[in-house]
Enzyme design. Sequence first.
Site, PDB file in Angstrom:
ATOM      1  N   TYR A 353      70.848 -28.822  23.628  1.00 21.16           N
ATOM      2  CA  TYR A 353      72.093 -28.110  23.290  1.00 21.16           C
ATOM      3  C   TYR A 353      73.320 -29.010  23.261  1.00 21.16           C
ATOM      4  O   TYR A 353      74.435 -28.511  23.065  1.00 21.16           O
ATOM      5  CB  TYR A 353      72.401 -27.021  24.331  1.00 21.16           C
ATOM      6  N   CYS A 380      60.073 -41.652  26.455  1.00 20.21           N
ATOM      7  CA  CYS A 380      60.007 -42.443  25.230  1.00 20.21           C
ATOM      8  C   CYS A 380      60.741 -41.772  24.079  1.00 20.21           C
ATOM      9  O   CYS A 380      60.122 -41.358  23.096  1.00 20.21           O
ATOM     10  CB  CYS A 380      58.556 -42.687  24.869  1.00 20.21           C
TER      11      CYS A 380
HETATM   12  N1  LLP Z   1      68.850 -10.889  29.826  1.00 19.90           N
HETATM   13  C1  LLP Z   1      68.214 -11.270  28.711  1.00 19.90           C
HETATM   14  C2  LLP Z   1      67.537 -10.284  27.891  1.00 19.90           C
HETATM   15  C3  LLP Z   1      68.234 -12.616  28.341  1.00 19.90           C
HETATM   16  O1  LLP Z   1      67.624 -12.987  27.224  1.00 19.90           O
HETATM   17  C4  LLP Z   1      68.902 -13.566  29.156  1.00 19.90           C
HETATM   18  C5  LLP Z   1      68.915 -14.974  28.794  1.00 19.90           C
HETATM   19  C6  LLP Z   1      69.523 -13.115  30.329  1.00 19.90           C
HETATM   20  C7  LLP Z   1      69.489 -11.765  30.635  1.00 19.90           C
HETATM   21  C8  LLP Z   1      70.233 -14.040  31.280  1.00 19.90           C
HETATM   22  O2  LLP Z   1      71.335 -14.646  30.696  1.00 19.90           O
HETATM   23  P1  LLP Z   1      72.254 -15.638  31.550  1.00 19.90           P
HETATM   24  O3  LLP Z   1      73.000 -14.800  32.556  1.00 19.90           O
HETATM   25  O4  LLP Z   1      71.362 -16.620  32.211  1.00 19.90           O
HETATM   26  O5  LLP Z   1      73.146 -16.260  30.562  1.00 19.90           O
HETATM   27  N2  LLP Z   1      67.874 -21.827  27.824  1.00 19.90           N
HETATM   28  C9  LLP Z   1      69.267 -21.538  27.570  1.00 19.90           C
HETATM   29  C10 LLP Z   1      69.628 -20.138  27.983  1.00 19.90           C
HETATM   30  C11 LLP Z   1      68.810 -19.087  27.292  1.00 19.90           C
HETATM   31  C12 LLP Z   1      69.147 -17.713  27.776  1.00 19.90           C
HETATM   32  C13 LLP Z   1      68.123 -16.748  27.328  1.00 19.90           C
HETATM   33  N3  LLP Z   1      68.333 -15.415  27.759  1.00 19.90           N
HETATM   34  C14 LLP Z   1      70.131 -22.563  28.287  1.00 19.90           C
HETATM   35  O6  LLP Z   1      69.576 -23.426  28.952  1.00 19.90           O
HETATM   36  O7  LLP Z   1      71.343 -22.529  28.169  1.00 19.90           O
END
Ligand code: LLP
Length: 451
Positions: A353, A380
Amino acid sequence: MAHMSNPTAEPDFKTAADLAGVLPNSATVENGHLHIAGVDMVQLARAAGTAVYVMDENHIRQQLRDYLQWTHYHWKDVDIIYAGKAFICRAMCRLVHEENCCLDVSSGGELAIALSAGFDPARIYAHGNNKTERELIECIEAGVGHIVVDSFDELDRLSALADMRGINQSVLLRVTPGIEADTHDYIKTGAEDSKFGFGLNQGLAMQAVKRAIELPGIDFEGLHMHIGSQIFALRSYAAAIEVIVGFMAQIKDECGTDVRLLDTGGGLGVAYGVPDEPSSIKDYGKVVIDDIKEQCERRGLTIPRMAVEPGRSIVANAGVTLYTVGTIKEIPGIRTYISVDGGMTDNIRTSLYGAHYEALIANKADQPRSTTATVAGKHCESGDIVVADGPIQPADIGDILCVPATGAYCQSMSSNYNKQVRPGVIWLRDGNWRWVVRRETYDDLLRCDLA
Ligand code: LLP
């Protein structure tokens, strides 16, 4: 873009004390060493080995308590659903249970971990845009309290599977309110063009509600939305809530049905870099819960039970990653690379990102970050960068390098690329530490290899 703070290639002369906004609440500096929860990070790194994820258990608990406090302040009936995808293991599930919160699982694997921790299935919300038939059966048979249905195919499939088992499964329908959250494209999910949920604009969501009300085996409980992640501007929530409460009114008009539960998802942003100033949980609670209440009242709707699903804001700043500096390469006039004993396998977020992180040297925590460097991993790929061009204390081989704000989406997105063993996770509390996930070994790498 809110997702990234501005990386600076200038020394900023900050010490660990100036990085309080990105470190766990309990971080202090004693004898030049970074301490968290009363544990010396340098001694810990030497005792436990690196790379390692380290998390402050009380910080996690405090975040959950803040969510409970600042949502219940506005409305008594709100579930705090921790989003396990940010970081899950059995200790985390138990902590969530102890703090009287619910759990969001997004796969059969997360469900299996929760169940093996003894988490009450009635307090689990199951998500996913393509749950397999097997995952749906696992949810139904485990007694998962709420399944968040994402598509017509899934609605029909779930109806058949629940009905044949004589179960009336509680269901939320995920709707996409058509709001562009102010965040990175990859983690926007509420816009009309999304693989997630039922769109409101073409009437698909209304069709889904009508079908859910009619289908056997389905108890239409309410609605879910999740507009994205790492959101700084609370106005994105306000806009989405206006849309979804409008939809609730439409449901009441057309079907005579009250939405009993409204889940507005997660997404509250956190500070990764020194300049980041995310909204507080207190302000988030006010905007989200008050807005729902006010808009329901304005439209004459019964105020539903509510739920929010934070992941990142519970664990991100509770965690740091500790590495050992292995090699230092100075390219005169260009930049210095400090290479550490981990990288994109334990933190893919920088390369995926362009996420921004801070770096500090845990054994020089009282010294100013008087130089700049790129913290690179050992893998790598040239893109294997943990911190791109950031301020840092002058480094020496063997220093313990600390990257704050790695408690969310780092361990959970980690990989075995280059057959790197994944770091373990240590939790800290009141001057003590314990492994909650052990470091992998070469045997773990061979566990599924059959030849
Ligand atoms: N609820 C649902 C349906 C979701 O898809 C997500 C996150 C959350 C709650 C929690 O969201 P948060 O509060 O953590 O923003 N890998 C990415 C983040 C992907 C989030 C996916 N869904 C990153 O590292 O930034």
